[in-house]
Motif scaffolding. Structure first.
Motif, PDB file in Angstrom:
ATOM      1  N   ALA A 119       0.827  -1.209   0.000  1.00 39.84           N
ATOM      2  CA  ALA A 119       0.000   0.000   0.000  1.00 39.84           C
ATOM      3  C   ALA A 119       0.858   1.253   0.000  1.00 39.84           C
ATOM      4  O   ALA A 119       0.556   2.234  -0.701  1.00 39.84           O
ATOM      5  CB  ALA A 119      -0.937  -0.012   1.206  1.00 39.84           C
ATOM      6  N   VAL A 120       1.938   1.256   0.780  1.00 40.64           N
ATOM      7  CA  VAL A 120       2.822   2.420   0.843  1.00 40.64           C
ATOM      8  C   VAL A 120       3.497   2.657  -0.506  1.00 40.64           C
ATOM      9  O   VAL A 120       3.538   3.796  -1.006  1.00 40.64           O
ATOM     10  CB  VAL A 120       3.877   2.248   1.952  1.00 40.64           C
ATOM     11  CG1 VAL A 120       4.953   3.321   1.848  1.00 40.64           C
ATOM     12  CG2 VAL A 120       3.218   2.292   3.328  1.00 40.64           C
ATOM     13  N   VAL A 121       4.025   1.598  -1.109  1.00 43.31           N
ATOM     14  CA  VAL A 121       4.716   1.747  -2.394  1.00 43.31           C
ATOM     15  C   VAL A 121       3.743   2.248  -3.463  1.00 43.31           C
ATOM     16  O   VAL A 121       4.059   3.171  -4.238  1.00 43.31           O
ATOM     17  CB  VAL A 121       5.354   0.413  -2.825  1.00 43.31           C
ATOM     18  CG1 VAL A 121       5.912   0.518  -4.245  1.00 43.31           C
ATOM     19  CG2 VAL A 121       6.454   0.011  -1.855  1.00 43.31           C
ATOM     20  N   ILE A 122       2.557   1.660  -3.516  1.00 42.53           N
ATOM     21  CA  ILE A 122       1.564   2.093  -4.496  1.00 42.53           C
ATOM     22  C   ILE A 122       1.159   3.541  -4.239  1.00 42.53           C
ATOM     23  O   ILE A 122       1.009   4.340  -5.167  1.00 42.53           O
ATOM     24  CB  ILE A 122       0.332   1.162  -4.459  1.00 42.53           C
ATOM     25  CG1 ILE A 122       0.712  -0.221  -4.998  1.00 42.53           C
ATOM     26  CG2 ILE A 122      -0.821   1.742  -5.276  1.00 42.53           C
ATOM     27  CD1 ILE A 122      -0.382  -1.260  -4.842  1.00 42.53           C
ATOM     28  N   GLY A 123       0.994   3.897  -2.961  1.00 39.04           N
ATOM     29  CA  GLY A 123       0.613   5.259  -2.627  1.00 39.04           C
ATOM     30  C   GLY A 123       1.654   6.281  -3.046  1.00 39.04           C
ATOM     31  O   GLY A 123       1.331   7.320  -3.635  1.00 39.04           O
ATOM     32  N   VAL A 124       2.929   6.007  -2.749  1.00 36.30           N
ATOM     33  CA  VAL A 124       4.000   6.934  -3.124  1.00 36.30           C
ATOM     34  C   VAL A 124       4.084   7.067  -4.643  1.00 36.30           C
ATOM     35  O   VAL A 124       4.160   8.179  -5.192  1.00 36.30           O
ATOM     36  CB  VAL A 124       5.352   6.455  -2.553  1.00 36.30           C
ATOM     37  CG1 VAL A 124       6.497   7.301  -3.111  1.00 36.30           C
ATOM     38  CG2 VAL A 124       5.347   6.517  -1.022  1.00 36.30           C
ATOM     39  N   ALA A 125       4.073   5.929  -5.336  1.00 39.70           N
ATOM     40  CA  ALA A 125       4.175   5.964  -6.797  1.00 39.70           C
ATOM     41  C   ALA A 125       3.002   6.713  -7.415  1.00 39.70           C
ATOM     42  O   ALA A 125       3.169   7.439  -8.408  1.00 39.70           O
ATOM     43  CB  ALA A 125       4.244   4.538  -7.346  1.00 39.70           C
ATOM     44  N   THR A 126       1.819   6.571  -6.838  1.00 39.07           N
ATOM     45  CA  THR A 126       0.635   7.217  -7.401  1.00 39.07           C
ATOM     46  C   THR A 126       0.675   8.722  -7.223  1.00 39.07           C
ATOM     47  O   THR A 126       0.204   9.474  -8.089  1.00 39.07           O
ATOM     48  CB  THR A 126      -0.642   6.626  -6.772  1.00 39.07           C
ATOM     49  OG1 THR A 126      -0.704   5.221  -7.069  1.00 39.07           O
ATOM     50  CG2 THR A 126      -1.890   7.295  -7.324  1.00 39.07           C
TER      51      THR A 126
END
Length: 432
Positions: A119-126
């Motif tokens: 979730a953190v990785v997807i959130g940062v990338a988004t």
């Protein structure tokens, strides 16, 4: 009829351009992948790991905290990097994060911490992806076609908002978690390939980037000093806070206490996308009622639609059709707000402050999402599901109704919004 035919011709002309078509195709695939992942991760926590409401809220929070931490940084990075390269890297990271979830599930067994990391990785990338994507549109579309391009993208968002939850629920329930995760990965990789095929965009020089970052503080001050823009920003922030709290609580309650399947929950929540699509297509046709009136009443109406959900549960139990209707009405009202709020946000600030004011607005309005996810998960653990839904829905309606007293309600039209707002803007010290 002539206006409709002209709009259709304009859309065909946009999609006839190979660069915009690739950009739109990549955004459509990436947006569907994000909507699928956004619903899938907390759904896995509820249905597979049987986590508490607080932990489910923590997963949603992990996806939105990066907005607070990196929104302004993303603007600076987008000024220094190739926009196309940023779009490619961000989708690669999002695909890798979901691939990590699938690999852990297959090899070691899935745990809560794996979902949080993804979730953190997807959130940062988004966060970085959204900034780069919005900066890309003016690079490939002429100024006179920007409204049509943004309208097409808003319609795409509405469709993916519908399809993402429904697809996540169906795949998880009917085919299995690995296929659901693999589908989201494939969508991100499809977006990546579409962006790779686009010629590199022009991007700002380091000097331009430094100038942009220095203007951030001016943008923050301007949003605060301009009463209509400030109220618009606060209205969006309060709405996002309580809407995310409601959605988190509803997901936990519907699975745990109503016994709904993941597919049914996805179908019910996804009905909001149908309403959003209808709202985005209808909003431009009702501007005669006054942009200020429409933007001020839309979100209280969205809250009232959420009140119908606990009322429906009390009357009809887990019957899906009335719940879908309530979510559709909510989606239409929120879409009305978004159409006019974006137009006002683009038309009120002076041109030299538009970028920094937009970044400031997004920081406040989107920064409340993580708090909302935590609030919804914590409340359902403390006071119970149905009470939480009633409480949040009523609070949403009442708190947003307070903005009916704002001068924002009296904005006559988009083209007169800047002149109107100047009367409600406190001069800066340098102007006094």
């Amino acid at each position: 009829m002539a206006a409709t035919e002209a709009a259709a011709t304009s859309y065909r002309s946009l999609l006839g351009g190979p660069v915009f078509r690739l950009l739109w195709t990549g955004e459509s695939a990436g947006r569907l992948g994000f909507q699928l992942a956004n619903f899938l991760l907390p759904l896995i926590a509820v249905t597979v790991l049987h986590e508490s409401g607080t932990r489910v809220g923590a997963i949603s929070t992990a996806q939105f905290v990066p907005v607070v931490l990196f929104a302004l940084v993303a603007g600076a990075v987008a000024g220094r990097w190739s926009l196309r390269g940023l779009l490619v890297v961000c989708n690669a990271l999002r695909a890798a994060a979901l691939g990590f979830v699938g690999a852990m599930h297959a090899a070691l067994g899935l745990h809560f911490v794996h979902l949080v990391v993804a979730a953190v990785v997807i959130g940062v990338a988004t966060v970085f992806y959204d900034v780069a994507y919005q900066a890309s549109i003016p690079q490939v579309v002429p100024v006179e076609s920007l409204s049509q391009a943004n309208g097409l993208m808003q319609a795409t968002y509405s469709v993916t908002q519908l399809a993402g939850p429904a697809l996540a629920g169906f795949l998880t329930q009917s085919i299995g978690l690995p296929v659901a995760v693999g589908t989201a990965c494939a969508l991100f990789l499809g977006a990546l390939l579409s962006f790779v095929a686009i010629p590199p965009f022009r991007h700002a020089s380091p000097a331009e980037a430094r100038s942009m970052t220095k203007s951030i503080s001016r943008g923050l001050r301007y949003v605060w000093r301009c009463r209509p823009l400030r109220d618009l920003c606060l209205q969006a922030g309060v709405s996002n806070l309580l809407e995310q709290a409601f959605l988190t609580a509803f997901m936990v309650y519907s699975v745990r206490e109503l016994g709904m399947s993941g597919g049914t929950v996805g179908l019910v929540v996804g009905a909001g996308g149908v309403g959003a699509l209808a709202g985005s297509l209808t909003a431009p046709r009702v501007r005669r009622f006054g942009v200020g009136v429409l933007v001020s009443t839309a979100l209280p109406a969205a809250g009232a639609a959420f009140v119908l959900i606990p009322a429906s549960i009390a009357l009809f139990g887990d019957a899906a059709p009335p719940l879908m209707l309530a979510f559709a009405l909510n989606g239409a009202a929120v879409s009305f707000f978004n159409v006019f709020a974006v137009s006002l946000r683009q038309s009120i600030p002076p041109e030299e402050l538009l970028g920094s004011a937009t970044a400031s607005y997004r920081l406040v309005s989107f920064g409340t999402f993580p708090l909302g996810a935590l609030l919804g998960g914590a409340l359902i653990d403390v006071v119970g599901g149905l009470v939480t839904l009633w409480l949040i829905a009523l609070l949403l309606t009442v708190s947003l109704s307070a903005f009916l007293a704002s001068p924002l309600r009296r904005v006559p039209s988009i083209d007169r919004a800047r002149a109107f707002s100047s009367r409600w803007t406190t001069p800066s010290r340098s102007e006094q």
